[in-house]
Design a protein around this motif. Structure first.
Motif, PDB file in Angstrom:
ATOM      1  N   GLY A  45      -0.695   4.439   1.061  1.00  0.00           N
ATOM      2  CA  GLY A  45      -1.449   5.499   1.753  1.00  0.00           C
ATOM      3  C   GLY A  45      -0.963   5.694   3.184  1.00  0.00           C
ATOM      4  O   GLY A  45       0.057   5.126   3.595  1.00  0.00           O
ATOM      5  N   GLY A  71       0.824  -1.207   0.000  1.00  0.00           N
ATOM      6  CA  GLY A  71       0.000   0.000   0.000  1.00  0.00           C
ATOM      7  C   GLY A  71       0.852   1.249   0.000  1.00  0.00           C
ATOM      8  O   GLY A  71       2.042   1.192   0.355  1.00  0.00           O
ATOM      9  N   MET A  90       3.783  11.806   6.744  1.00  0.00           N
ATOM     10  CA  MET A  90       3.921  10.354   6.930  1.00  0.00           C
ATOM     11  C   MET A  90       4.953   9.797   5.957  1.00  0.00           C
ATOM     12  O   MET A  90       5.743   8.916   6.299  1.00  0.00           O
ATOM     13  CB  MET A  90       2.573   9.657   6.725  1.00  0.00           C
ATOM     14  CG  MET A  90       1.519  10.028   7.728  1.00  0.00           C
ATOM     15  SD  MET A  90       1.945   9.505   9.382  1.00  0.00           S
ATOM     16  CE  MET A  90       1.478   7.793   9.326  1.00  0.00           C
ATOM     17  N   ARG A 138       2.496   2.126  -7.507  1.00  0.00           N
ATOM     18  CA  ARG A 138       2.941   3.272  -8.314  1.00  0.00           C
ATOM     19  C   ARG A 138       4.316   3.722  -7.812  1.00  0.00           C
ATOM     20  O   ARG A 138       4.872   3.135  -6.900  1.00  0.00           O
ATOM     21  CB  ARG A 138       1.947   4.427  -8.166  1.00  0.00           C
ATOM     22  CG  ARG A 138       0.596   4.114  -8.779  1.00  0.00           C
ATOM     23  CD  ARG A 138      -0.313   5.329  -8.735  1.00  0.00           C
ATOM     24  NE  ARG A 138      -0.636   5.753  -7.385  1.00  0.00           N
ATOM     25  CZ  ARG A 138      -0.620   7.016  -6.965  1.00  0.00           C
ATOM     26  NH1 ARG A 138      -0.253   7.981  -7.791  1.00  0.00           N
ATOM     27  NH2 ARG A 138      -0.957   7.317  -5.727  1.00  0.00           N
ATOM     28  N   GLU A 183       1.787   4.198   8.294  1.00  0.00           N
ATOM     29  CA  GLU A 183       1.633   4.023   9.734  1.00  0.00           C
ATOM     30  C   GLU A 183       1.988   2.587  10.141  1.00  0.00           C
ATOM     31  O   GLU A 183       2.692   2.362  11.123  1.00  0.00           O
ATOM     32  CB  GLU A 183       0.179   4.328  10.108  1.00  0.00           C
ATOM     33  CG  GLU A 183       0.004   4.766  11.527  1.00  0.00           C
ATOM     34  CD  GLU A 183      -1.404   5.283  11.756  1.00  0.00           C
ATOM     35  OE1 GLU A 183      -1.544   6.452  12.101  1.00  0.00           O
ATOM     36  OE2 GLU A 183      -2.359   4.514  11.566  1.00  0.00           O
ATOM     37  N   THR A 237      -2.285   4.641   5.928  1.00  0.00           N
ATOM     38  CA  THR A 237      -2.328   3.408   6.724  1.00  0.00           C
ATOM     39  C   THR A 237      -1.057   2.601   6.489  1.00  0.00           C
ATOM     40  O   THR A 237      -0.436   2.111   7.438  1.00  0.00           O
ATOM     41  CB  THR A 237      -3.569   2.555   6.364  1.00  0.00           C
ATOM     42  OG1 THR A 237      -4.723   3.346   6.596  1.00  0.00           O
ATOM     43  CG2 THR A 237      -3.646   1.289   7.185  1.00  0.00           C
ATOM     44  N   PHE A 284     -15.583   9.526   4.659  1.00  0.00           N
ATOM     45  CA  PHE A 284     -14.963   8.241   4.309  1.00  0.00           C
ATOM     46  C   PHE A 284     -15.984   7.108   4.259  1.00  0.00           C
ATOM     47  O   PHE A 284     -15.626   5.946   4.106  1.00  0.00           O
ATOM     48  CB  PHE A 284     -13.862   7.889   5.321  1.00  0.00           C
ATOM     49  CG  PHE A 284     -12.790   8.937   5.401  1.00  0.00           C
ATOM     50  CD1 PHE A 284     -11.865   9.076   4.380  1.00  0.00           C
ATOM     51  CD2 PHE A 284     -12.730   9.810   6.481  1.00  0.00           C
ATOM     52  CE1 PHE A 284     -10.888  10.049   4.440  1.00  0.00           C
ATOM     53  CE2 PHE A 284     -11.758  10.788   6.548  1.00  0.00           C
ATOM     54  CZ  PHE A 284     -10.833  10.916   5.520  1.00  0.00           C
ATOM     55  N   ARG A 308     -12.996   5.040  12.222  1.00  0.00           N
ATOM     56  CA  ARG A 308     -11.964   4.540  11.310  1.00  0.00           C
ATOM     57  C   ARG A 308     -10.562   4.730  11.909  1.00  0.00           C
ATOM     58  O   ARG A 308      -9.575   4.315  11.311  1.00  0.00           O
ATOM     59  CB  ARG A 308     -12.077   5.225   9.961  1.00  0.00           C
ATOM     60  CG  ARG A 308     -11.599   6.608   9.914  1.00  0.00           C
ATOM     61  CD  ARG A 308     -11.805   7.303   8.604  1.00  0.00           C
ATOM     62  NE  ARG A 308     -11.439   8.689   8.795  1.00  0.00           N
ATOM     63  CZ  ARG A 308     -10.216   9.147   8.673  1.00  0.00           C
ATOM     64  NH1 ARG A 308      -9.240   8.362   8.301  1.00  0.00           N
ATOM     65  NH2 ARG A 308      -9.956  10.419   8.921  1.00  0.00           N
ATOM     66  N   HIS A 337       4.544  -0.814  -3.346  1.00  0.00           N
ATOM     67  CA  HIS A 337       3.474   0.080  -3.814  1.00  0.00           C
ATOM     68  C   HIS A 337       3.322  -0.041  -5.335  1.00  0.00           C
ATOM     69  O   HIS A 337       4.320  -0.150  -6.050  1.00  0.00           O
ATOM     70  CB  HIS A 337       3.797   1.515  -3.402  1.00  0.00           C
ATOM     71  CG  HIS A 337       2.722   2.492  -3.773  1.00  0.00           C
ATOM     72  ND1 HIS A 337       1.378   2.180  -3.700  1.00  0.00           N
ATOM     73  CD2 HIS A 337       2.792   3.771  -4.224  1.00  0.00           C
ATOM     74  CE1 HIS A 337       0.669   3.234  -4.088  1.00  0.00           C
ATOM     75  NE2 HIS A 337       1.499   4.201  -4.421  1.00  0.00           N
TER      76      HIS A 337
HETATM   77  P1  NDP Z   1      -5.990   5.006   1.023  1.00  0.00           P
HETATM   78  O1  NDP Z   1      -7.163   4.756   0.163  1.00  0.00           O
HETATM   79  O2  NDP Z   1      -5.597   6.406   1.313  1.00  0.00           O
HETATM   80  O3  NDP Z   1      -4.709   4.282   0.399  1.00  0.00           O
HETATM   81  C1  NDP Z   1      -4.775   2.988  -0.059  1.00  0.00           C
HETATM   82  C2  NDP Z   1      -3.449   2.655  -0.712  1.00  0.00           C
HETATM   83  O4  NDP Z   1      -3.482   1.310  -1.128  1.00  0.00           O
HETATM   84  C3  NDP Z   1      -3.152   3.499  -1.956  1.00  0.00           C
HETATM   85  O5  NDP Z   1      -1.801   3.835  -2.003  1.00  0.00           O
HETATM   86  C4  NDP Z   1      -3.546   2.587  -3.100  1.00  0.00           C
HETATM   87  O6  NDP Z   1      -2.765   2.769  -4.255  1.00  0.00           O
HETATM   88  C5  NDP Z   1      -3.229   1.232  -2.533  1.00  0.00           C
HETATM   89  N1  NDP Z   1      -4.122   0.216  -3.081  1.00  0.00           N
HETATM   90  C6  NDP Z   1      -5.461   0.214  -3.114  1.00  0.00           C
HETATM   91  N2  NDP Z   1      -5.938  -0.930  -3.660  1.00  0.00           N
HETATM   92  C7  NDP Z   1      -4.845  -1.653  -3.999  1.00  0.00           C
HETATM   93  C8  NDP Z   1      -4.656  -2.906  -4.605  1.00  0.00           C
HETATM   94  N3  NDP Z   1      -5.688  -3.679  -4.957  1.00  0.00           N
HETATM   95  N4  NDP Z   1      -3.400  -3.360  -4.809  1.00  0.00           N
HETATM   96  C9  NDP Z   1      -2.339  -2.608  -4.436  1.00  0.00           C
HETATM   97  N5  NDP Z   1      -2.445  -1.393  -3.854  1.00  0.00           N
HETATM   98  C10 NDP Z   1      -3.675  -0.932  -3.636  1.00  0.00           C
HETATM   99  O7  NDP Z   1      -6.291   4.170   2.374  1.00  0.00           O
HETATM  100  P2  NDP Z   1      -5.647   4.328   3.802  1.00  0.00           P
HETATM  101  O8  NDP Z   1      -6.207   3.239   4.630  1.00  0.00           O
HETATM  102  O9  NDP Z   1      -4.199   4.455   3.718  1.00  0.00           O
HETATM  103  O10 NDP Z   1      -6.241   5.703   4.351  1.00  0.00           O
HETATM  104  C11 NDP Z   1      -7.651   5.918   4.418  1.00  0.00           C
HETATM  105  C12 NDP Z   1      -7.874   7.354   4.960  1.00  0.00           C
HETATM  106  O11 NDP Z   1      -7.516   7.395   6.348  1.00  0.00           O
HETATM  107  C13 NDP Z   1      -7.009   8.379   4.252  1.00  0.00           C
HETATM  108  O12 NDP Z   1      -7.710   9.555   4.117  1.00  0.00           O
HETATM  109  C14 NDP Z   1      -5.850   8.583   5.182  1.00  0.00           C
HETATM  110  O13 NDP Z   1      -5.288   9.884   5.073  1.00  0.00           O
HETATM  111  C15 NDP Z   1      -6.518   8.389   6.543  1.00  0.00           C
HETATM  112  N6  NDP Z   1      -5.533   7.910   7.513  1.00  0.00           N
HETATM  113  C16 NDP Z   1      -4.869   8.823   8.252  1.00  0.00           C
HETATM  114  C17 NDP Z   1      -3.909   8.432   9.143  1.00  0.00           C
HETATM  115  C18 NDP Z   1      -3.182   9.455   9.917  1.00  0.00           C
HETATM  116  O14 NDP Z   1      -3.400  10.623   9.670  1.00  0.00           O
HETATM  117  N7  NDP Z   1      -2.353   9.074  10.836  1.00  0.00           N
HETATM  118  C19 NDP Z   1      -3.579   7.017   9.370  1.00  0.00           C
HETATM  119  C20 NDP Z   1      -4.332   6.121   8.516  1.00  0.00           C
HETATM  120  C21 NDP Z   1      -5.269   6.574   7.633  1.00  0.00           C
HETATM  121  P3  NDP Z   1      -2.890   4.090  -5.146  1.00  0.00           P
HETATM  122  O15 NDP Z   1      -2.178   5.151  -4.379  1.00  0.00           O
HETATM  123  O16 NDP Z   1      -2.215   3.721  -6.401  1.00  0.00           O
HETATM  124  O17 NDP Z   1      -4.350   4.345  -5.291  1.00  0.00           O
END
Ligand code: NDP
Length: 328
Positions: free
Chosen positions: A170, A168, A202, A193, A175, A172, A275, A300, A191
């Protein structure tokens, strides 16, 4: 027994079996739902729990739970949930296996459909949880709880001095990767990309950490290992730019590609945040009086069994107060 006695007895059993109205119905049987059930049952509300497609919730896909207070030696996730259930049933909770297929919150009592069955209730507690998004690989399913995890806080501890992969890009994923550096000697973030989606802060933290490295433009094609033989042994990575595949050794895999709250059933009836999680106010109240939400479906951030249990307890108390106000 006389024939009349038999008929009366039979009709009574049928009537009991056919009970379809409950003061409280709880949707979901994870830590939140079953804690709500324990509290509602002890308040003599005789709740019904509709277990959902994954009875016991997310803890049933983890192995050892070592951070739930009261279990100094740890306990297996499925066992812990079985204890929750037994405790709820001890006080008169009825549980039924099934997945809710429809709810109507626009009329009272509220209506719930679960396949061919339908129920009504005066108060509804929603504890349908959130599901970690998974990659969809067969090997991922097979090794879940045996080196594959979707929760570093839950399972990171088991990877002391080991090498792990986090999937991933993002927040999460960052973290989870940062958390895992407390235990693992090497954390490789895979990842799809070449650019992270995570917030700048982060990203910076992760990139500065010497235990974290990045494998860009890549996806997991397969996971190697056998649940009966030490679990995960490695992965097959595919580079999306070159198309080349390579085997990569690791002891654990953390899937961190986001979570999805299980709220589809309530679309158009209950307010959700940006969300998609159910919005609550004054404890666990939703925008429909008499409907309460607890656990991961409305939170969440924390996503822990203990925080789910906390809000499940709150939801039962809130529902009890609501029912009292109706009766008054
Ligand atoms: P996100 O949707 O933000 O990120 C998901 C990540 O997984 C992306 O990088 C995505 O790639 C990748 N992904 C998705 N599907 C696949 C797949 N099938 N195969 C491979 N890679 C994949 O989810 P998060 O859980 O990270 O975050 C959710 C929300 O919660 C966000 O808004 C985040 O900012 C927030 N959050 C905040 C935190 C904090 O502030 N401490 C901590 C955790 C979450 P791609 O980038 O290419 O789409």
């Amino acid at each position: 027994m006389s024939f009349i006695g038999f008929v009366v007895g039979f009709c009574y059993i049928k009537a009991v079996e056919k009970k379809s109205h409950y003061r409280v119905v709880i949707l979901g049987s994870g830590a939140a739902g079953l804690t709500a059930a324990i509290y509602a049952a002890r308040a003599n509300l005789e709740p019904l729990v509709i277990e959902g497609s994954q009875p016991g919730g997310q803890l049933t896909i983890t192995t050892d739970v070592e951070n739930y207070p009261g279990f100094p030696k740890g306990i297996l996730g499925p066992e812990l949930m079985e204890e929750f259930k037994r405790q709820a049933e001890r006080f008169g909770t009825k549980t039924v296996f099934g997945d809710v297929t429809g709810v109507n919150l626009k009329q009272r009592p509220f209506q719930i459909t679960a396949g061919k069955e339908s129920y009504t209730c005066n108060a509804l507690i929603i504890a349908t949880g959130a599901s970690a998004k998974l990659l969809g690989l067969e090997s991922e399913k097979k090794l879940m709880g045996y080196g594959v995890s979707a929760c570093a806080t839950c399972d990171g501890f088991f990877f002391k001095e080991k090498e792990v992969v986090v999937v991933g890009g993002g927040d999460t994923a960052m973290e989870e990767a940062l958390f895992l550096t407390k235990y693992a000697t090497k954390v490789s973030v895979v990842h799809r990309r070449s650019e992270l989606r995570a917030s700048k802060i982060m990203q910076d933290r992760a990139k500065k950490n010497p235990r974290i490295s990045f494998i860009w433009d890549s996806v997991l094609d397969d996971i190697y290992g056998n649940p009966k033989d030490g679990g995960v042994k490695g992965v097959r990575l595919k580079n999306l730019r070159s198309g080349a595949s390579q085997d990569f050794k690791c002891d654990g895999i953390f899937i961190a590609i986001g979570h999805e709250p299980n709220t589809k059933l309530f679309a158009g009836q209950l307010e959700v945040d940006e969300f998609g999680y159910l919005k609550t106010h004054n404890g666990t109240s939703t925008n429909v009086p008499g409907v309460f939400a607890c656990g991961d479906v409305q939170n969440r951030i924390y996503r822990q069994a203990i925080t789910a249990a906390r809000s499940g307890c709150m939801a039962a108390i809130d529902a009890e107060k609501f029912l009292e106000s109706l009766e008054e």
